[in-house]
Write a protein that holds these residues in place. Structure first.
Motif, PDB file in Angstrom:
ATOM      1  N   PRO A 104       0.794  -1.230   0.000  1.00 26.53           N
ATOM      2  CA  PRO A 104       0.000   0.000   0.000  1.00 26.53           C
ATOM      3  C   PRO A 104       0.825   1.278   0.000  1.00 26.53           C
ATOM      4  O   PRO A 104       0.444   2.278  -0.617  1.00 26.53           O
ATOM      5  CB  PRO A 104      -0.824  -0.109   1.288  1.00 26.53           C
ATOM      6  N   ARG A 105       1.975   1.275   0.693  1.00 21.88           N
ATOM      7  CA  ARG A 105       2.801   2.484   0.728  1.00 21.88           C
ATOM      8  C   ARG A 105       3.318   2.854  -0.665  1.00 21.88           C
ATOM      9  O   ARG A 105       3.602   4.020  -0.939  1.00 21.88           O
ATOM     10  CB  ARG A 105       3.970   2.299   1.700  1.00 21.88           C
ATOM     11  N   GLY A 106       3.428   1.854  -1.540  1.00 22.15           N
ATOM     12  CA  GLY A 106       3.829   2.150  -2.918  1.00 22.15           C
ATOM     13  C   GLY A 106       2.809   3.024  -3.618  1.00 22.15           C
ATOM     14  O   GLY A 106       3.162   3.963  -4.342  1.00 22.15           O
ATOM     15  N   ALA A 107       1.530   2.725  -3.396  1.00 24.08           N
ATOM     16  CA  ALA A 107       0.467   3.532  -3.995  1.00 24.08           C
ATOM     17  C   ALA A 107       0.455   4.940  -3.406  1.00 24.08           C
ATOM     18  O   ALA A 107       0.285   5.935  -4.126  1.00 24.08           O
ATOM     19  CB  ALA A 107      -0.891   2.863  -3.784  1.00 24.08           C
ATOM     20  N   LEU A 108       0.624   5.038  -2.097  1.00 17.58           N
ATOM     21  CA  LEU A 108       0.615   6.356  -1.446  1.00 17.58           C
ATOM     22  C   LEU A 108       1.834   7.174  -1.862  1.00 17.58           C
ATOM     23  O   LEU A 108       1.751   8.404  -2.003  1.00 17.58           O
ATOM     24  CB  LEU A 108       0.570   6.178   0.072  1.00 17.58           C
ATOM     25  N   THR A 109       2.970   6.506  -2.082  1.00 15.84           N
ATOM     26  CA  THR A 109       4.153   7.204  -2.594  1.00 15.84           C
ATOM     27  C   THR A 109       3.897   7.724  -4.006  1.00 15.84           C
ATOM     28  O   THR A 109       4.319   8.832  -4.369  1.00 15.84           O
ATOM     29  CB  THR A 109       5.376   6.262  -2.586  1.00 15.84           C
ATOM     30  N   THR A 110       3.181   6.925  -4.800  1.00 14.77           N
ATOM     31  CA  THR A 110       2.791   7.364  -6.142  1.00 14.77           C
ATOM     32  C   THR A 110       1.921   8.618  -6.056  1.00 14.77           C
ATOM     33  O   THR A 110       2.118   9.589  -6.802  1.00 14.77           O
ATOM     34  CB  THR A 110       2.021   6.249  -6.863  1.00 14.77           C
ATOM     35  N   ALA A 111       0.946   8.604  -5.149  1.00 16.24           N
ATOM     36  CA  ALA A 111       0.074   9.764  -4.973  1.00 16.24           C
ATOM     37  C   ALA A 111       0.874  10.997  -4.565  1.00 16.24           C
ATOM     38  O   ALA A 111       0.649  12.105  -5.073  1.00 16.24           O
ATOM     39  CB  ALA A 111      -0.987   9.457  -3.913  1.00 16.24           C
ATOM     40  N   LEU A 112       1.836  10.804  -3.662  1.00 18.12           N
ATOM     41  CA  LEU A 112       2.675  11.923  -3.224  1.00 18.12           C
ATOM     42  C   LEU A 112       3.493  12.468  -4.388  1.00 18.12           C
ATOM     43  O   LEU A 112       3.643  13.697  -4.533  1.00 18.12           O
ATOM     44  CB  LEU A 112       3.592  11.465  -2.094  1.00 18.12           C
ATOM     45  N   ALA A 113       4.004  11.583  -5.235  1.00 16.63           N
ATOM     46  CA  ALA A 113       4.785  12.029  -6.392  1.00 16.63           C
ATOM     47  C   ALA A 113       3.925  12.882  -7.322  1.00 16.63           C
ATOM     48  O   ALA A 113       4.366  13.951  -7.802  1.00 16.63           O
ATOM     49  CB  ALA A 113       5.345  10.816  -7.141  1.00 16.63           C
ATOM     50  N   PHE A 114       2.685  12.448  -7.592  1.00 16.86           N
ATOM     51  CA  PHE A 114       1.779  13.246  -8.425  1.00 16.86           C
ATOM     52  C   PHE A 114       1.566  14.628  -7.809  1.00 16.86           C
ATOM     53  O   PHE A 114       1.619  15.649  -8.499  1.00 16.86           O
ATOM     54  CB  PHE A 114       0.434  12.527  -8.570  1.00 16.86           C
ATOM     55  N   ALA A 115       1.302  14.664  -6.490  1.00 19.55           N
ATOM     56  CA  ALA A 115       1.023  15.936  -5.828  1.00 19.55           C
ATOM     57  C   ALA A 115       2.243  16.847  -5.824  1.00 19.55           C
ATOM     58  O   ALA A 115       2.122  18.068  -6.043  1.00 19.55           O
ATOM     59  CB  ALA A 115       0.540  15.676  -4.398  1.00 19.55           C
TER      60      ALA A 115
END
Length: 401
Positions: A355-366
């Protein structure tokens, strides 16, 4: 709130907001309904994902095109045609057991015929209220649309799982026709006519603000989609915690839109709003506890509706009235592509690192959104001392001396 109450007392504002929310309500249900229905009928999540991809591609391609058509043939004609076609395609998906290829084709048709309600209503807004209230109206609109994404998935999940996936899709057809009819018959659509644009299709993308808002919408919705994937992966499909966390994420956006909607929009406002989203998402990486994630995503949500509202306002202020519908169509296309890409990348990251991989992806987009907003800050119009009304469709007239 007194400002919003005054805004809603303006003739037609409350009615058109309610009507467009009803017309767009199926948008919060269609993806989940098709996922459940196609998996049930074809026994494959891969097949369901392919149909959803076809719908998304259709919506992304059609957005700017059908929005521009409204200036040529009128809003009501285009909305009647697209509503009828998309309702028919969804009804066929519900009632006809067809090979996968036909199901994919029907999904594509449903996407291509998606009614351009968002483009229509955001083009109408500048004609309904005084220019001084326009930014507040965009903020209210961006906040209230969270109702679609909170109530829609809950309703369709209950109906599709407890009754039938066919009934769920038929219900969407009913909402599409009823909500579409309410919006189409609204008096405001008859009072506002979009002038036919004299520029060729796609030329509105030469406006730096339109390109920026399209890119930023892509990044913001990409971040949101990755967050949703990360939340579901954190607690498992169907877990109560997932619903709670995603609900407070939407509530944060709703509250942010109302709280910041009255604030003047300066060129640096976009970077600050994206920074709020990035900080909130970054905090989710500290712990996957439901309460911590919920609190973190409330913070992230505070920036979402304000960022969207600013995108609508600065786009309106940067283009001619005849170009607003097409401009909003491109912004919608950017958001759809962001949703698809954000979900896809997050899915791969979940497979690789959880799950942290997805949240890291979201952070990268932001974070990329923050960088874009900072680097191109001079391209944003300053709305602190001017309104967000579209530019008039006028041309210089040659006169004899």
């Amino acid at each position: 709130m007194s400002g919003y109450r005054e805004l809603l007392r303006t003739r037609g504002v409350g009615r058109i907001i309610a009507a467009q929310l009803a017309a767009r309500f199926p948008g919060g249900m269609i993806a989940l309904a098709l996922l459940l229905h196609v998996e049930h009928t074809h026994h494959s999540y891969g097949a369901a994902g392919t149909v959803l991809a076809a719908v998304s591609i259709g919506q992304a391609v059609a957005g700017p095109v059908t929005s521009r058509w409204m200036g040529r043939w009128g809003m009501r004609r285009v909305l009647v045609l697209t509503t009828a076609v998309t309702a028919s395609a969804i009804a066929a998906l519900a009632l006809v057991t067809a090979p996968l290829a036909v199901t994919i084709l029907l999904g594509l048709v449903a996407g291509l015929a998606s009614p351009p309600v968002q483009s229509a209503v955001r083009t109408i807004y500048p004609k309904l209220v005084p220019s001084s209230q326009l930014t507040a109206l965009y903020s209210l609109d961006a906040s209230l649309q969270e109702v679609i994404w909170i109530a829609g998935p809950v309703l369709i999940t209950f109906v599709s799982t407890q009754v039938s996936t066919v009934v769920g899709l038929v219900m969407i057809v009913g909402f599409t026709l009823a909500g579409g009819a309410w919006f189409i018959l609204s008096p405001e659509l008859g009072r506002v006519r979009i002038p036919r644009s004299r520029r060729s299709f796609g030329r509105v993308l030469l406006k730096p603000t339109v390109v920026l808002t399209t890119v930023l919408g892509f990044l913001l919705i990409g971040a949101c989609s990755a967050v949703e994937a990360g939340v579901v992966a954190s607690f498992g499909e169907g877990a109560v915690e997932s619903g709670f966390v995603l609900a407070v994420f939407a509530v944060g956006s709703f509250a942010g839109g109302l709280a910041f909607g009255h604030r003047p929009m300066a060129p640096w406002s976009m970077a600050r709003r994206y920074a709020i989203v990035a900080v909130g998402i970054a905090l989710t990486l500290v712990s996957l506890d439901a309460w911590w994630m919920g609190g973190s995503l409330v913070i992230a949500g505070l920036g979402i509706a304000p960022a969207l509202a600013m995108s609508f306002a600065i786009t309106s202020a940067s283009v001619k009235f005849s170009e607003t519908a097409e401009a909003y169509g491109w912004i919608g296309t950017g958001q759809l592509i962001g949703a698809a890409l954000g979900s896809a990348i997050a899915g791969f990251m979940i497979d690789g690192s959880g799950p942290r991989g997805a949240l890291t992806t979201a952070l990268a987009f932001a974070l990329v959104g923050v960088v874009v907003a900072v680097v191109f800050v001079r391209a944003f119009p300053d709305l602190r001392h001017r309104d967000a009304s579209p530019l008039p469709d006028t041309e210089p007239v040659q006169t004899q001396p």
